[in-house]
Scaffold this active site. Structure first.
Site, PDB file in Angstrom:
ATOM      1  N   GLY A 100      19.826 -20.183  33.423  1.00 22.15           N
ATOM      2  CA  GLY A 100      20.418 -18.918  33.867  1.00 22.15           C
ATOM      3  C   GLY A 100      19.410 -17.797  33.998  1.00 22.15           C
ATOM      4  N   GLY A 102      17.665 -15.155  32.754  1.00 18.89           N
ATOM      5  CA  GLY A 102      17.374 -14.623  31.432  1.00 18.89           C
ATOM      6  C   GLY A 102      16.811 -13.221  31.424  1.00 18.89           C
ATOM      7  N   ARG A 103      16.283 -12.769  32.550  1.00 20.04           N
ATOM      8  CA  ARG A 103      15.769 -11.401  32.632  1.00 20.04           C
ATOM      9  C   ARG A 103      15.920 -10.837  34.041  1.00 20.04           C
ATOM     10  NH1 ARG A 103       9.275 -12.360  32.493  1.00 20.04           N
ATOM     11  NH2 ARG A 103       9.254 -14.253  33.737  1.00 20.04           N
ATOM     12  N   ASP A 135      13.543 -10.858  25.205  1.00 18.50           N
ATOM     13  CA  ASP A 135      13.873  -9.448  25.425  1.00 18.50           C
ATOM     14  C   ASP A 135      14.292  -9.125  26.856  1.00 18.50           C
ATOM     15  OD1 ASP A 135      11.475  -9.457  26.871  1.00 18.50           O
ATOM     16  OD2 ASP A 135      10.320  -8.558  25.247  1.00 18.50           O
ATOM     17  N   GLY A 136      14.188 -10.100  27.760  1.00 18.03           N
ATOM     18  CA  GLY A 136      14.627  -9.859  29.129  1.00 18.03           C
ATOM     19  C   GLY A 136      13.699  -8.984  29.947  1.00 18.03           C
ATOM     20  N   ARG A 193      13.427  -7.705  43.704  1.00 16.46           N
ATOM     21  CA  ARG A 193      13.179  -8.754  44.694  1.00 16.46           C
ATOM     22  C   ARG A 193      14.408  -8.941  45.574  1.00 16.46           C
ATOM     23  NH1 ARG A 193      12.476 -14.214  40.982  1.00 16.46           N
ATOM     24  NH2 ARG A 193      14.624 -14.402  40.267  1.00 16.46           N
ATOM     25  N   ASP A 270      15.033 -25.420  38.859  1.00 20.40           N
ATOM     26  CA  ASP A 270      15.599 -24.066  38.816  1.00 20.40           C
ATOM     27  C   ASP A 270      14.744 -23.080  39.598  1.00 20.40           C
ATOM     28  OD1 ASP A 270      13.950 -24.741  36.376  1.00 20.40           O
ATOM     29  OD2 ASP A 270      13.967 -22.569  36.176  1.00 20.40           O
ATOM     30  N   ASN A 271      13.591 -23.525  40.092  1.00 22.61           N
ATOM     31  CA  ASN A 271      12.723 -22.678  40.915  1.00 22.61           C
ATOM     32  C   ASN A 271      12.690 -23.139  42.369  1.00 22.61           C
ATOM     33  OD1 ASN A 271      12.041 -21.198  38.642  1.00 22.61           O
ATOM     34  ND2 ASN A 271      10.194 -22.377  38.230  1.00 22.61           N
TER      35      ASN A 271
END
Length: 519
Positions: A100, A102-103, A135-136, A193, A270-271
């Site tokens: 997911g 995450g940041r 910490d994202g 982005r 995931d990329n």
């Protein structure tokens, strides 16, 4: 520009996580509602005027306090509904389950001047339910790298996500850059982005791994309707056409990477973009001396899974993972296998096309591929810079008195140069013989090669210099690199230094030769 009209189709159609908190947890739905975490002293470092124009932002708006507040996560424009997306993935060949955003926090979709809807995301905007205790945030060095490379790849003609803005947060975060037990504070930043879609292979892998075929089907149908509206039909036929086009786009993407010497570095599923875009810029790099086994990712130095020469095979493997995730929607595997074969055929055709263009031929025959591979072998054994080798070849003529003078700037090691000189001269004789029977006029050949062989690529040492300057408050190199990379195929007077081979001091320097996933 005003008023901006945001669309939120992903969250309007797909199921939402019922819990509203930042607690790390397993989420069974497609997305979670989450807001960016405010930052203390946001400061705009750079923006892409081209992306801003596509999104209908006036030039004056880009430097207003309101713009900086919104794209640092401190405020929202009307209509923005921020959220984080749920997905899984295979990392370094192993299924790791839920990952997911995450940041990364999506702000919504905006209709561009070109009639395309674009998702806007803030990377480094704070924790989400998918942060897994982190910490994202994102450090300045990785944010600069993503911002610059997004734009550089676009101007190279390679499908990619784009970057609207780069904003310093005024805060620091703790990172262990090399994962060697030496954490240290670093300045943080946020990149906005931009892409028509950030859906990735892992978006479909996660529900499939959980046996949630209903969510899998809903995700597939949403993606086709929104991101592939030109496809028609229903059921398996539609799904098969969609998968085949994903395979085609992925093959074209990787062929472009190989053409310019780009190494993604972390080709986890995931990329991998469902649109065939370059996505998630981490420890990427461009090969300097032509080494098919090179990887810029320090995490991958043992297995070299994501090395330069393996990228086509890895892309095919990743598509196989996507095919297995989609298999419950098909009565048999024939359509999925046909899509995978489409990847092979498309990649081989693109490889031939690009070899012909880089060598200046009208077409590429089997023996031309052998000639192309022989040049790669020469480059590797003589330790020659890939970019400068092809650039020099574009200016070469068979009647030049010193045949190797065209490559004077391409060699990294004079001893290897001298040792391999006979092999290089032999190759040039073979090349001259091939040119003598090619139908392209000389001027057309030179132009064809110029458009296929970039003069400027975003070498890691150039980016690292810009990062070190920016960390000291000097943005000159950041802006200079952004400007140079807008015209990578053109000679730019006064910018010759940006086209030089990697200096010796950067051969083994962290940030220049090897990078980590720490960001």
């Amino acid at each position: 520009m005003w008023p901006l009209r945001f669309n939120n189709r992903f969250i309007d159609v797909l199921p939402c996580d019922p819990e509203v908190s930042l607690r790390s947890r397993q989420v069974l739905e497609a997305w979670s509602r989450v807001a960016p975490t405010p930052v203390p002293m946001p400061c705009l470092l750079a923006y892409s005027s081209e992306v801003a124009a596509i999104l209908n932002f006036d030039a004056e708006e880009l430097v207003t306090p309101r713009f900086v507040e919104v794209f640092s996560g401190n405020a929202l424009y009307t209509g923005m509904q921020p959220y984080a997306v749920n997905y899984g993935g295979h990392q370094f060949g192993q299924w790791v389950g839920q990952l997911g955003d995450g940041r990364v926090i999506t702000l919504g979709e905006l209709l561009g001047a070109d009639g395309v809807y674009y998702e806007l995301q803030l990377k480094g905007a704070g924790p989400t339910p998918y942060s897994r205790g982190a910490d994202g945030r994102a450090v300045l060095r990785s944010s600069i790298r993503e911002f610059l490379c997004s734009e550089a790849m676009h101007h190279l003609g390679i499908p990619t996500t784009r970057a609207l803005s780069l904003i310093a947060t005024g805060d620091t975060v703790i990172r262990d850059m090399l994962y060697d037990g030496h954490p240290a504070p670093e300045p943080s930043a946020i990149v906005c982005r931009v892409a028509p879609s950030f859906i990735r292979f892992g978006t479909f892998e996660l529900p499939a791994s959980r046996g949630d075929i209903d969510l899998l089907r809903r995700l597939v149908e949403f993606t086709i309707i929104r991101d592939y509206p030109h496809l028609h039909g229903a059921g398996e036929t539609l799904y098969a056409d969609w998968f085949a086009e994903i395979c085609t786009r992925t093959a074209e993407l990787v062929a472009h990477w190989m053409r310019v010497g780009f190494v993604h570095g972390v080709m986890n599923t995931d990329n991998m973009s469902i649109l065939g875009l370059t996505i998630d810029y981490g420890p990427y790099g461009w090969i300097d001396n032509n080494d098919l086994d090179w990887t810029p990712n320090v995490t991958d130095v043992q297995s070299r899974r994501y090395r330069f020469g393996a990228q086509p095979q890895v892309a095919y493997w990743n598509l196989g993972c996507l095919a297995r995730a989609l298999a419950p929607l098909f009565s048999d595997a024939a359509s999925l296998q046909a899509g995978l074969e489409r990847f092979r055929a498309t990649y081989l055709a693109a490889e031939r096309r690009d070899a012909a263009a880089k060598l200046g031929f009208a077409a590429c025959f089997d023996e031309d591929l052998e000639l192309f591979d022989a040049l790669r072998t020469c480059m590797h054994q003589a330790e020659m810079d890939m970019t400068l080798t092809f650039l020099g070849l574009a200016d070469w003529e068979p009647n030049m008195p010193d045949s190797l003078s065209l490559w004077a700037e391409a060699f990294y090691d004079p001893v290897k140069r001298d040792a391999q000189a006979p092999m290089l001269r032999d190759w040039l004789q073979r090349y001259a013989a091939r040119l003598s029977v090619d139908p392209l006029p000389v001027a057309e050949r030179h132009e064809r090669m110029r458009l296929a062989n970039p003069r400027y690529v975003l070498r890691n040492y150039l980016t690292q210099q810009a990062i070190e300057c920016a960390e000291q408050g000097d943005l000159t190199e950041l802006h200079a690199l952004l400007e140079v990379m807008r015209r990578p195929y053109d000679f730019q007077l006064g910018r010759e230094a940006y086209a030089m081979r990697r200096p010796e001091w950067a051969r083994s320097r962290i940030g220049c030769s090897m990078l980590s996933c720490s960001s």
